[in-house]
Design a protein around this motif. Structure first.
Motif, short mmCIF file in Angstrom:
data_model
loop_
_atom_site.label_atom_id
_atom_site.label_comp_id
_atom_site.label_asym_id
_atom_site.label_seq_id
_atom_site.Cartn_x
_atom_site.Cartn_y
_atom_site.Cartn_z
N ARG A 1 60.72 3.04 51.15
CA ARG A 1 61.89 2.45 50.50
C ARG A 1 61.85 2.71 49.01
NH1 ARG A 1 62.86 -3.84 51.23
NH2 ARG A 1 62.68 -3.21 53.39
N LEU A 2 63.00 3.08 48.43
CA LEU A 2 63.15 3.25 47.00
C LEU A 2 63.64 1.92 46.44
CD1 LEU A 2 62.94 5.49 44.85
CD2 LEU A 2 65.30 6.07 45.35
N ILE A 3 62.93 1.37 45.44
CA ILE A 3 63.22 0.03 44.92
C ILE A 3 63.36 0.10 43.41
CG2 ILE A 3 62.31 -2.32 44.70
CD1 ILE A 3 60.88 -1.84 47.37
N SER A 4 64.33 -0.64 42.88
CA SER A 4 64.59 -0.57 41.44
C SER A 4 64.12 -1.79 40.66
CB SER A 4 66.08 -0.34 41.19
OG SER A 4 66.84 -1.41 41.69
N ASP A 5 63.46 -2.75 41.30
CA ASP A 5 62.97 -3.90 40.53
C ASP A 5 61.56 -4.31 40.94
OD1 ASP A 5 63.36 -6.73 42.20
OD2 ASP A 5 64.65 -5.09 42.86
N THR A 6 60.82 -4.76 39.96
CA THR A 6 59.41 -5.11 40.15
C THR A 6 59.24 -6.30 41.08
OG1 THR A 6 59.03 -4.33 37.90
CG2 THR A 6 57.28 -5.63 38.90
N GLU A 7 60.11 -7.30 40.97
CA GLU A 7 59.98 -8.51 41.78
C GLU A 7 60.04 -8.21 43.27
OE1 GLU A 7 62.18 -8.16 39.27
OE2 GLU A 7 61.32 -9.49 37.75
N THR A 8 60.92 -7.30 43.68
CA THR A 8 61.02 -6.95 45.10
C THR A 8 59.75 -6.26 45.58
OG1 THR A 8 63.42 -6.74 44.93
CG2 THR A 8 62.37 -5.65 46.81
N VAL A 9 59.19 -5.38 44.76
CA VAL A 9 57.93 -4.71 45.12
C VAL A 9 56.82 -5.75 45.29
CG1 VAL A 9 56.14 -3.11 44.33
CG2 VAL A 9 58.54 -2.55 44.00
N GLN A 10 56.73 -6.70 44.36
CA GLN A 10 55.69 -7.72 44.46
C GLN A 10 55.87 -8.58 45.70
OE1 GLN A 10 56.20 -9.30 40.42
NE2 GLN A 10 54.06 -8.73 40.08
N THR A 11 57.10 -8.92 46.04
CA THR A 11 57.37 -9.73 47.23
C THR A 11 56.95 -8.97 48.49
OG1 THR A 11 59.20 -10.87 46.17
CG2 THR A 11 59.18 -10.88 48.58
N ILE A 12 57.32 -7.71 48.59
CA ILE A 12 56.94 -6.91 49.76
C ILE A 12 55.43 -6.82 49.88
CG2 ILE A 12 56.94 -4.56 50.71
CD1 ILE A 12 59.82 -4.29 49.67
N CYS A 13 54.74 -6.61 48.76
CA CYS A 13 53.28 -6.44 48.79
C CYS A 13 52.54 -7.75 49.06
CB CYS A 13 52.79 -5.84 47.47
SG CYS A 13 53.26 -4.12 47.24
N SER A 14 53.07 -8.88 48.57
CA SER A 14 52.33 -10.13 48.70
C SER A 14 52.69 -10.93 49.95
CB SER A 14 52.54 -11.00 47.47
OG SER A 14 53.89 -11.38 47.35
N SER A 15 53.98 -11.08 50.22
CA SER A 15 54.36 -11.94 51.34
C SER A 15 54.93 -11.18 52.52
CB SER A 15 55.36 -13.00 50.88
OG SER A 15 56.52 -12.40 50.36
N GLY A 16 55.06 -9.89 52.35
CA GLY A 16 55.52 -9.08 53.47
C GLY A 16 57.02 -9.05 53.63
#
Length: 130
Positions: free
Chosen positions: A52-67
Motif C-alpha cells: 500500500r502507498l500511504i501519504s501520512d505517518t500516522e496511518t503507517v504507525q497504526t498499521i505497524c502497531s495495531s494492525g
C-alpha cells in the motif's frame, strides 16, 4: 498527497461498503514524503502479500502497531523522500527501521525517519543557511 485523474483509473469496483479504485498511475506531491508498506494479510477475501502507498505517518504507525485486516504482518516500510528531505536532488525510496516523534503533544508533529542504512531524515524542512 496522491493525485490521479479519472482517465488514469484502470478500473472502479464496488466493494462491500466502498469503491475500490485501481490506478494506472499516480502523481506524488513534489514536496511531500510518502511511504510504501509491504506485508501480508487478507485482501478481497484471500490471504497473501499486500502493498500500500500511504501519504501520512500516522496511518503507517497504526498499521505497524495495531494492525489492519489487510496487514496482519508488515514486512517492510519504505520512505519515499523528496529532494528537500534527502538533499540528493531527486526522490529516494529507502527502507526504514524506525519512526520517532520528536515533539510529543505539539502541532504540527515532527517525525524522524531512520533508514536501515542508518540515515536519519526529519519530516520538516530545515531552514536554509544564510
Amino acid at each position: 498527497m496522491f493525485r490521479t485523474n479519472e482517465s488514469q483509473l484502470q478500473g472502479k469496483f464496488k466493494m462491500s461498503d466502498e469503491n475500490l479504485l485501481l490506478w494506472k498511475s499516480v502523481d506524488l506531491s513534489h514536496n511531500q514524503y510518502s511511504f510504501l508498506v509491504e506485508g501480508v494479510g487478507f485482501f478481497d477475501g484471500a490471504f497473501g502479500p499486500n502493498v500500500r502507498l500511504i501519504s501520512d505517518t500516522e496511518t503507517v504507525q497504526t498499521i505497524c502497531s495495531s494492525g489492519d485486516p489487510e496487514f496482519l504482518a508488515v514486512t517492510k516500510v519504505y520512505l519515499i523522500s523528496p529532494p528537500w528531505m534527502n538533499r540528493q536532488g531527486e526522490r529516494l525510496m529507502e527502507p526504514i527501521s524506525e519512526i520517532r516523534l520528536t515533539n510529543p503533544g505539539k502541532e504540527p508533529p515532527i517525525y524522524e525517519f531512520v533508514t536501515v542504512a542508518g540515515q536519519t531524515y526529519t519530516s520538516v524542512p530545515e531552514p536554509s543557511p544564510k
